[in-house]
Structures are given as structure tokens and as C-alpha cells.
Design an enzyme around this catalytic site. Structure first.
Site, PDB file in Angstrom:
ATOM      1  N   ALA A  33       0.820  -1.217   0.000  1.00 26.40           N
ATOM      2  CA  ALA A  33       0.000   0.000   0.000  1.00 26.40           C
ATOM      3  C   ALA A  33       0.854   1.266   0.000  1.00 26.40           C
ATOM      4  O   ALA A  33       0.431   2.302  -0.502  1.00 26.40           O
ATOM      5  CB  ALA A  33      -0.915  -0.002   1.221  1.00 26.40           C
ATOM      6  N   ALA A  43     -16.720   0.326  15.597  1.00 26.61           N
ATOM      7  CA  ALA A  43     -18.065   0.515  16.142  1.00 26.61           C
ATOM      8  C   ALA A  43     -18.830  -0.792  16.048  1.00 26.61           C
ATOM      9  O   ALA A  43     -18.828  -1.426  14.995  1.00 26.61           O
ATOM     10  CB  ALA A  43     -18.800   1.598  15.355  1.00 26.61           C
ATOM     11  N   ARG A  45     -22.444  -2.850  17.991  1.00 28.46           N
ATOM     12  CA  ARG A  45     -23.462  -2.816  19.061  1.00 28.46           C
ATOM     13  C   ARG A  45     -23.028  -3.672  20.241  1.00 28.46           C
ATOM     14  O   ARG A  45     -23.378  -3.437  21.370  1.00 28.46           O
ATOM     15  CB  ARG A  45     -24.797  -3.323  18.514  1.00 28.46           C
ATOM     16  CG  ARG A  45     -25.603  -2.209  17.858  1.00 28.46           C
ATOM     17  CD  ARG A  45     -26.978  -2.680  17.588  1.00 28.46           C
ATOM     18  NE  ARG A  45     -26.938  -3.902  16.778  1.00 28.46           N
ATOM     19  CZ  ARG A  45     -27.906  -4.316  15.991  1.00 28.46           C
ATOM     20  NH1 ARG A  45     -29.021  -3.636  15.926  1.00 28.46           N
ATOM     21  NH2 ARG A  45     -27.808  -5.409  15.285  1.00 28.46           N
ATOM     22  N   LYS A 105     -23.864  -5.903  -0.462  1.00 30.20           N
ATOM     23  CA  LYS A 105     -24.482  -5.999  -1.805  1.00 30.20           C
ATOM     24  C   LYS A 105     -25.928  -5.542  -1.805  1.00 30.20           C
ATOM     25  O   LYS A 105     -26.414  -4.982  -2.787  1.00 30.20           O
ATOM     26  CB  LYS A 105     -24.399  -7.419  -2.360  1.00 30.20           C
ATOM     27  CG  LYS A 105     -24.902  -8.504  -1.425  1.00 30.20           C
ATOM     28  CD  LYS A 105     -23.769  -9.352  -0.989  1.00 30.20           C
ATOM     29  CE  LYS A 105     -24.038  -9.998   0.338  1.00 30.20           C
ATOM     30  NZ  LYS A 105     -22.806 -10.476   0.933  1.00 30.20           N
ATOM     31  N   VAL A 132     -19.413  -8.944  -3.978  1.00 34.07           N
ATOM     32  CA  VAL A 132     -19.762  -9.961  -4.986  1.00 34.07           C
ATOM     33  C   VAL A 132     -18.774 -11.121  -4.908  1.00 34.07           C
ATOM     34  O   VAL A 132     -17.566 -10.927  -5.080  1.00 34.07           O
ATOM     35  CB  VAL A 132     -19.752  -9.359  -6.409  1.00 34.07           C
ATOM     36  CG1 VAL A 132     -20.138 -10.422  -7.434  1.00 34.07           C
ATOM     37  CG2 VAL A 132     -20.690  -8.169  -6.501  1.00 34.07           C
ATOM     38  N   GLY A 134     -17.525 -12.832  -2.512  1.00 37.82           N
ATOM     39  CA  GLY A 134     -16.582 -12.893  -1.374  1.00 37.82           C
ATOM     40  C   GLY A 134     -15.137 -12.675  -1.767  1.00 37.82           C
ATOM     41  O   GLY A 134     -14.745 -11.591  -2.175  1.00 37.82           O
ATOM     42  N   ILE A 136     -13.373 -13.851  -4.243  1.00 39.93           N
ATOM     43  CA  ILE A 136     -12.981 -13.867  -5.666  1.00 39.93           C
ATOM     44  C   ILE A 136     -12.894 -12.419  -6.165  1.00 39.93           C
ATOM     45  O   ILE A 136     -13.861 -11.671  -6.032  1.00 39.93           O
ATOM     46  CB  ILE A 136     -14.021 -14.623  -6.527  1.00 39.93           C
ATOM     47  CG1 ILE A 136     -14.244 -16.044  -6.008  1.00 39.93           C
ATOM     48  CG2 ILE A 136     -13.596 -14.641  -7.988  1.00 39.93           C
ATOM     49  CD1 ILE A 136     -15.357 -16.790  -6.726  1.00 39.93           C
ATOM     50  N   LYS A 205     -25.974  -9.594  -6.295  1.00 38.17           N
ATOM     51  CA  LYS A 205     -24.624  -9.689  -6.855  1.00 38.17           C
ATOM     52  C   LYS A 205     -24.667  -9.639  -8.383  1.00 38.17           C
ATOM     53  O   LYS A 205     -23.839  -8.970  -9.019  1.00 38.17           O
ATOM     54  CB  LYS A 205     -23.967 -10.980  -6.366  1.00 38.17           C
ATOM     55  CG  LYS A 205     -23.793 -11.012  -4.846  1.00 38.17           C
ATOM     56  CD  LYS A 205     -23.448 -12.416  -4.358  1.00 38.17           C
ATOM     57  CE  LYS A 205     -23.341 -12.474  -2.842  1.00 38.17           C
ATOM     58  NZ  LYS A 205     -23.276 -13.851  -2.318  1.00 38.17           N
ATOM     59  N   GLY A 302     -17.431 -16.166   4.188  1.00 37.46           N
ATOM     60  CA  GLY A 302     -16.521 -16.558   5.263  1.00 37.46           C
ATOM     61  C   GLY A 302     -15.667 -15.396   5.712  1.00 37.46           C
ATOM     62  O   GLY A 302     -15.521 -14.397   5.009  1.00 37.46           O
TER      63      GLY A 302
HETATM   64  N1  HSE Z   1     -25.007 -15.786   2.027  1.00 35.25           N
HETATM   65  C1  HSE Z   1     -24.069 -15.725   0.975  1.00 35.25           C
HETATM   66  C2  HSE Z   1     -23.856 -17.117   0.382  1.00 35.25           C
HETATM   67  C3  HSE Z   1     -22.716 -15.205   1.381  1.00 35.25           C
HETATM   68  O1  HSE Z   1     -24.444 -18.082   0.836  1.00 35.25           O
HETATM   69  O2  HSE Z   1     -23.094 -17.232  -0.560  1.00 35.25           O
HETATM   70  C4  HSE Z   1     -22.660 -13.739   1.540  1.00 35.25           C
HETATM   71  O3  HSE Z   1     -23.012 -13.096   0.349  1.00 35.25           O
END
Ligand code: HSE
Length: 437
Positions: A33, A43, A45, A105, A132, A134, A136, A205, A302
Site C-alpha cells: 500500500a 463501532a 453494538r 451488496k 460480490v 466474497g 474472488i 450480486k 466466510g
Molecule cells: N449468504 C451468501 C452465500 C454469502 O451463501 O453465498 C454472503 O453473500
């Protein structure tokens, strides 16, 4: 070097992964970077959860608005989800002149046009690689890597929950409802799985990819959405008998009639690579006029896989401050003065597994000689196959698969095997990679 200060909104699964990966890979990320990227305030809850996750090493608050208003914060990372409070926070961060990184998304599919217009007017970035598929880097591939192409269509397995359910239905011949229960028990499906199983998450997505691929506004309300909850296991079986697999695809396509945008269960030929994407994995197939088909595969959800995308965006935004404006992405990814002189190792120091084929006389003791040589060189056999000789044939093929071994040892073993009287010609060596993990 003055660090870039990040205000993290939400330290659940993805926020926790972002904290962990940023901490673990701090040194290399800084080299890429050009400045250290540090989370200066979190932040959430649930302050107790935030404290446990960060070890109390950072300022914590339960007031997310105080973070987007904090003058010392350079980039806001929004991982709260939903599109009510999250929308207010993102718009306020932009109004305050802060760059935003988000994995949201739903927010962008519903309000992206407004959010991007606000960011454009204010001259800040809203980066959303994590929104979109995760981990990838599909947004980067579409926006940068494929920029020469007229993209014709995209078809993606972009929801891991439904792909897991479909894989289980096919493998085990089970009904949708039974697999869903199991998926919830294993934590693959949410307690309220509606957005996933009804195709809404995939539609969010697909809508974002459609806009990027074709240069059109985000049009989630025009996306046709069908999920998998009504899919019958019998259809999966029949499809299979006909040579097809059923996948929930997000599809967007140019046609003479305009852009198609749809999410629905789809039969695809079983021999297609994407048909063999199983379990909770994601894959996106993009067809561009110059490049043809390209396929992007990986974990779509994940903690750390999604954090990988969040942090890539953080690095991109940081490079706005650090890079030569003509070369925002360094040619070799790392800043030029941060390259190390680590050497590529010589081939004989490489460790891999091997397929060895030798032509041997079919007589007592030959196999024993070969296995002794391998054992002497510390090469462990994984599998062994001897073709039955044809009538009157004195030589036969022996194929040995080895476990991982050192190339230098394998070179020596091959030379010794080739020197045996019982071996004809050269040993054929093909290296093997499991490509796992
Ligand atoms: N709930 C999504 C899935 C993951 O099952 O691929 C987050 O976008």
C-alpha cells in the site's frame, strides 16, 4: 510513515476476519500500500464481542455515527449490512469526504446509483469488491482485467448456501427441505435463509456485475429472481440422466433486445467446468469478445476470504495517497522501493509429487529393485500400477505415483532406475499437484 486510519463499522464475521488478516499480514500489506493501514476505531453494538476480537487494542464505540464523523478517520469500512442505517452511515461518510469500503451488496443493489453519484460529486471512492463472490476478485477482473473486451455475458454461481444445498440434493438424493435443515445445522444456511434460497442474495450480486459489465445503471428492480425452494429432487436426477447439472445461476447477457438479468435454477451440461463447482464454493464465468470465456472460482463467503476482498479495497484506496498518479497500481503490485531480493529457488530444490512411468522386463526382482532405489532416496510410493504384458511381450509398463519428494532426490532415483539392466529406455516423469487448499 503516517498510517491510514480506518473506522470499522461492525466486527462480526467479516469484520473479525478483516481485523485478523490486517494484523497478521501487516508488514506485506504496508509494503503493497505504501503506508500502514490501521483500524483506529471499531463501532459495534456488541462492545464485549468487539473487545474480545481486538484484545482491547483499539478505540471501541457503539455509536457508528461518531466514527463516520471522526475527522481522524480516512476510510470507513461498512460491514453492518442491511440498507437502512448502513445507507445513512455510508452517505454521511461520503458527505464528510471519507472513502468507503463495503461488503454490502443489498445496499448497493438497492441504492448504489445514489451512493455512487454522491461519491462522484465528493471525489471519494466507494469500493465494494467484497460485495460480490466474497474472496474472488471479480469486480477487479471485470473493471480492470477485462477492460479491453465487449463483455457478452456473465453466468455465476454466486450464492454458496444454495450451491451447497443443490450439491447435497444431487449427491444424496435428498429433498430440498431436508438438506436445508442440515445446512442450517452445519451453519451453511442462516436461521432465516430466505435471501439465499429465494435467490435474492444472488440477484444483488448479479445486478452489480451487470452494471459493471455493460456500463448501465444498477437495476435490481428489473432482475428476474427465482430461488431453489421449489426445486424437486426428481428434476435433479432426471437432469443428471440427460447429462446435465442444475445450478442456481445469476445470469446477465447482452442481447439484441437489451440486457438480460436473471437468477434461477439452470441446467448446464455436466461436462462444463462450472457444473462441477460443488458445496459452498462460488464461480463466475465471463465471456468477453476478445478473451473468450474466463472462469473465476473460490470462496464466496466466510471471515478471511471476504476480508481478503475488503483489504484489497483498503489497499486500493490507500494507493490514492501513495502512488505516482500515473501508476496507482504499482507494476509489480508492491511499491518499487519495497521489492525484496528473495530468489526463485532452483528446480532441484522444489518439492512435489510425481508420476513415473518405466518400461521394465517382466521378471522376478524388478519391482524390488525399483522400490529399493526409491526408498534409498527417501521417496515414498503413493500408488503402483503394472500393466499386464501382452502375449509374448517381454517388457511392460510400470507406473509409480509418489508422495511429495525432493526433485533432486527424484533426479538421482531416475538416473539409478534407468541404469538398471531390467529397464528399457528413459523414465517418463510428470509432476503432480493436488492443488488443494
Ligand atoms: N449468504 C451468501 C452465500 C454469502 O451463501 O453465498 C454472503 O453473500
Amino acid at each position: 510513515m503516517k498510517p491510514i486510519n480506518v473506522g470499522l463499522l461492525g466486527i462480526g464475521t467479516v469484520g473479525g476476519g478483516t481485523w485478523t488478516v490486517l494484523t497478521r499480514n501487516q508488514e506485506e500489506i504496508t509494503r503493497r500500500a505504501g503506508r500502514p493501514i490501521q483500524i483506529s476505531v471499531v463501532a459495534d453494538r456488541n462492545l464485549e464481542r468487539a473487545r474480545q476480537m481486538t484484545g482491547g487494542a483499539v478505540k471501541l464505540t457503539d455509536d457508528a455515527f461518531s466514527v463516520v464523523d471522526d475527522p481522524s478517520v480516512d476510510i470507513v469500512v461498512e460491514l453492518i449490512g442491511g440498507y437502512t442505517v448502513a445507507k445513512d452511515l455510508v452517505l454521511r461518510a461520503i458527505a464528510n469526504g471519507k472513502h468507503v469500503v463495503t461488503a454490502n451488496k443489498a445496499l448497493l443493489a438497492n441504492h448504489g446509483n445514489e451512493i455512487f453519484a454522491a461519491a462522484q460529486a465528493k471525489g471519494v471512492m466507494v469500493a465494494f469488491e467484497a460485495a460480490v463472490a466474497g474472496g474472488i476478485p471479480i469486480i477487479k477482473a471485470l473493471r480492470e482485467g477485462l477492460t479491453a473486451n465487449r463483455i457478452q455475458w456473465i453466468a455465476g454461481i454466486i450464492n454458496g448456501t444454495t450451491n451447497f444445498i443443490l450439491s447435497e440434493m444431487r449427491d444424496k438424493g435428498l429433498a430440498f427441505a431436508d438438506v436445508l435443515k442440515e445446512a442450517q445445522r452445519l451453519g451453511y444456511a442462516e436461521a432465516d435463509p430466505t435471501f439465499d434460497i429465494e435467490g435474492v442474495d444472488a440477484a444483488h450480486k448479479a445486478t452489480l456485475m451487470s452494471a459493471i459489465a455493460f456500463g448501465i445503471p444498477i437495476q435490481f428492480d428489473r432482475c428476474h429472481i427465482e430461488g431453489i425452494s421449489k426445486l424437486d429432487a426428481a428434476d435433479i436426477r432426471y437432469a443428471e440422466q440427460l447429462g446435465y447439472r442444475i445450478k442456481l445461476l445469476g445470469i446477465t447477457k447482452r442481447s439484441e433486445r437489451g440486457v438480460e438479468l436473471r437468477v434461477h435454477p439452470t441446467l448446464i451440461p455436466a461436462k462444463r467446468l462450472i457444473a462441477n463447482v460443488e458445496g459452498a464454493m462460488n464461480a463466475v464465468l465471463v465471456w468477453g469478445d476478445a478473451v473468450g470465456a474466463t472462469l473465476y472460482y473460490g470462496k464466496g463467503a466466510g471471515d478471511e476470504p471476504t476480508a481478503s476482498a475488503v483489504i484489497a479495497d483498503l489497499v486500493d484506496v490507500t494507493r490514492l495517497h501513495t502512488a505516482d498518479p500515473n501508476h496507482r497500481v504499482p507494476h509489480l503490485a508492491f511499491q518499487p522501493d519495497q521489492l525484496t531480493d528473495e530468489q526463485v529457488i532452483p528446480m532441484d530444490a522444489v518439492r512435489t509429487a510425481y508420476y513415473l512411468r518405466l518400461r521394465a522386463q517382466d521378471k522376478p526382482g524388478v519391482l524390488a529393485d525399483i522400490t529399493r532405489i526409491l526408498a534409498d532416496m527417501n521417496i515414498s510410493i503413493d500408488a503402483l500400477l503394472q500393466r499386464e504384458p501382452e502375449e509374448g511381450e517381454e517388457q511392460t509398463d510400470i507406473v509409480v505415483l509418489t508422495h511429495v519428494a525432493l526433485e533432486r532426490d527424484v533426479n538421482t532415483a531416475i538416473a539409478r532406475i534407468e541404469a538398471l539392466d531390467s529397464i528399457a529406455g528413459k523414465v517418463t516423469r510428470i509432476r503432480m499437484e493436488e492443488l488443494k487448499g
